[in-house]
Design an enzyme around this catalytic site. Structure first.
Site, PDB file in Angstrom:
ATOM      1  N   LYS A  14     -12.778 -26.983  -7.338  1.00  0.00           N
ATOM      2  CA  LYS A  14     -13.422 -26.912  -8.825  1.00  0.00           C
ATOM      3  C   LYS A  14     -12.308 -27.485  -9.956  1.00  0.00           C
ATOM      4  O   LYS A  14     -12.670 -28.412 -10.705  1.00  0.00           O
ATOM      5  CB  LYS A  14     -13.467 -25.379  -9.248  1.00  0.00           C
ATOM      6  N   ARG A  88     -17.084 -15.536 -13.410  1.00  0.00           N
ATOM      7  CA  ARG A  88     -16.891 -14.956 -12.091  1.00  0.00           C
ATOM      8  C   ARG A  88     -17.487 -13.588 -11.832  1.00  0.00           C
ATOM      9  O   ARG A  88     -17.631 -13.185 -10.695  1.00  0.00           O
ATOM     10  CB  ARG A  88     -15.405 -14.888 -12.063  1.00  0.00           C
ATOM     11  N   ARG A 127      -2.386 -26.534   0.239  1.00  0.00           N
ATOM     12  CA  ARG A 127      -1.972 -26.780  -1.087  1.00  0.00           C
ATOM     13  C   ARG A 127      -0.512 -26.074  -1.286  1.00  0.00           C
ATOM     14  O   ARG A 127       0.116 -26.454  -1.946  1.00  0.00           O
ATOM     15  CB  ARG A 127      -3.124 -25.961  -2.011  1.00  0.00           C
ATOM     16  N   ARG A 139       1.927 -21.596  -6.360  1.00  0.00           N
ATOM     17  CA  ARG A 139       1.059 -20.389  -6.851  1.00  0.00           C
ATOM     18  C   ARG A 139       1.242 -19.068  -6.038  1.00  0.00           C
ATOM     19  O   ARG A 139       1.205 -18.949  -5.080  1.00  0.00           O
ATOM     20  CB  ARG A 139      -0.231 -20.640  -6.964  1.00  0.00           C
ATOM     21  N   ARG A 150      -8.834 -12.845  -2.594  1.00  0.00           N
ATOM     22  CA  ARG A 150      -9.636 -13.743  -3.469  1.00  0.00           C
ATOM     23  C   ARG A 150     -10.992 -14.062  -2.895  1.00  0.00           C
ATOM     24  O   ARG A 150     -12.070 -14.011  -3.431  1.00  0.00           O
ATOM     25  CB  ARG A 150      -8.783 -15.073  -3.855  1.00  0.00           C
TER      26      ARG A 150
HETATM   27  P1  AMP Z   1      -8.037 -19.805 -10.539  1.00  0.00           P
HETATM   28  O1  AMP Z   1      -7.253 -20.593 -10.954  1.00  0.00           O
HETATM   29  O2  AMP Z   1      -9.419 -19.958 -11.003  1.00  0.00           O
HETATM   30  O3  AMP Z   1      -8.208 -19.769  -8.861  1.00  0.00           O
HETATM   31  O4  AMP Z   1      -7.816 -18.221 -10.874  1.00  0.00           O
HETATM   32  C1  AMP Z   1      -6.616 -17.547 -10.479  1.00  0.00           C
HETATM   33  C2  AMP Z   1      -6.575 -15.950 -10.778  1.00  0.00           C
HETATM   34  O5  AMP Z   1      -6.904 -15.723 -12.179  1.00  0.00           O
HETATM   35  C3  AMP Z   1      -7.961 -15.333  -9.979  1.00  0.00           C
HETATM   36  O6  AMP Z   1      -7.495 -14.950  -8.870  1.00  0.00           O
HETATM   37  C4  AMP Z   1      -7.968 -14.002 -11.092  1.00  0.00           C
HETATM   38  O7  AMP Z   1      -6.878 -13.177 -10.645  1.00  0.00           O
HETATM   39  C5  AMP Z   1      -7.905 -14.709 -12.549  1.00  0.00           C
HETATM   40  N1  AMP Z   1      -8.986 -15.191 -12.930  1.00  0.00           N
HETATM   41  C6  AMP Z   1      -9.229 -16.505 -13.298  1.00  0.00           C
HETATM   42  N2  AMP Z   1     -10.497 -16.539 -13.772  1.00  0.00           N
HETATM   43  C7  AMP Z   1     -10.929 -15.258 -13.770  1.00  0.00           C
HETATM   44  C8  AMP Z   1     -12.107 -14.855 -14.351  1.00  0.00           C
HETATM   45  N3  AMP Z   1     -13.051 -15.746 -14.840  1.00  0.00           N
HETATM   46  N4  AMP Z   1     -12.555 -13.535 -14.110  1.00  0.00           N
HETATM   47  C9  AMP Z   1     -11.572 -12.568 -13.723  1.00  0.00           C
HETATM   48  N5  AMP Z   1     -10.295 -13.058 -13.103  1.00  0.00           N
HETATM   49  C10 AMP Z   1     -10.313 -14.440 -13.237  1.00  0.00           C
END
Ligand code: AMP
Length: 194
Positions: A14, A88, A127, A139, A150
């Protein structure tokens, strides 16, 4: 102006595809993950509150991420917004609908990046290894334990959005397994045909 959601499990690409769209179409990427990591690294009160939840691979509360998106919706939108990693949950999807309506905007497409689980695990481990080799920070949630969490969060809470947007007639699915350029090409085709 085209507003889209990029939907898919962690590691589906994404963020990578959102960056391409920013370059190619001057769109504005709204990544709640990036916003939360920024809050964490700048040490805001909210950032400190979400750090552990994120590291474990769990979702932060709907209220926090909806608030973050709401703040950005009134800002510059260039060629349109790309919602990356948001919504999400079904509650977030409903809230986005309300916010878009309130600000006179439309949702033009929800693009699902389809990939299989084995590839996701390889990509995320890759990654982390790449970042390590390059001396870049890894990360906090790119490890086997958080990844499992996740993925679980994705299947329990986020994957119902596929049906939700399908029923609304907004869903477009692309094969996320190809090379970055191929996937980008498929997404461009979807956008052209809207
Ligand atoms: P990402 O970079 O999109 O993989 O997001 C990393 C982490 O941020 C996720 O595993 C969640 O802990 C939190 N997070 C990001 N976006 C959301 C969302 N829309 N709702 C809830 N938690 C989020």
């Amino acid at each position: 102006m085209t507003n889209i959601i990029l939907l898919g499990p962690p590691g589906a690409g994404k963020g990578t595809q959102a960056s391409r769209l920013v370059e190619a179409h001057g769109m504005v990427q709204l990544s709640t993950g990036d916003m939360l990591r920024e809050a964490k690294s700048s040490g805001t009160e909210m950032g400190n509150r979400v750090a552990d939840v994120m590291a474990r691979g769990e979702l932060v509360t709907d209220e926090i991420v909806i608030g973050l998106i709401e703040e950005k919706l009134t800002g510059a939108n260039g060629g349109g917004f790309i919602f990356d990693g948001f919504p999400r949950t079904l509650a977030q999807a409903d809230a986005l609908g309300v916010l878009l309506e309130k600000t006179g905007k439309t949702l033009d497409a929800v693009i699902e990046l389809r990939v299989d689980d084995a590839v996701l695990v390889d990509r995320i481990v890759g990654r982390a290894e790449q970042a390590l080799a390059a001396g870049e920070p890894v990360r906090a949630d790119d490890n086997a334990e958080s990844l499992k969490q996740r993925l679980m969060e994705y299947y329990k809470k986020t994957s119902p959005l596929i049906g939700y947007y399908y029923a609304k007639g907004d869903l477009k699915s692309v094969d996320g397994l190809g090379a970055i350029d191929e996937v980008a090409g498929e997404i461009s085709d979807v956008l052209k045909n809207l």
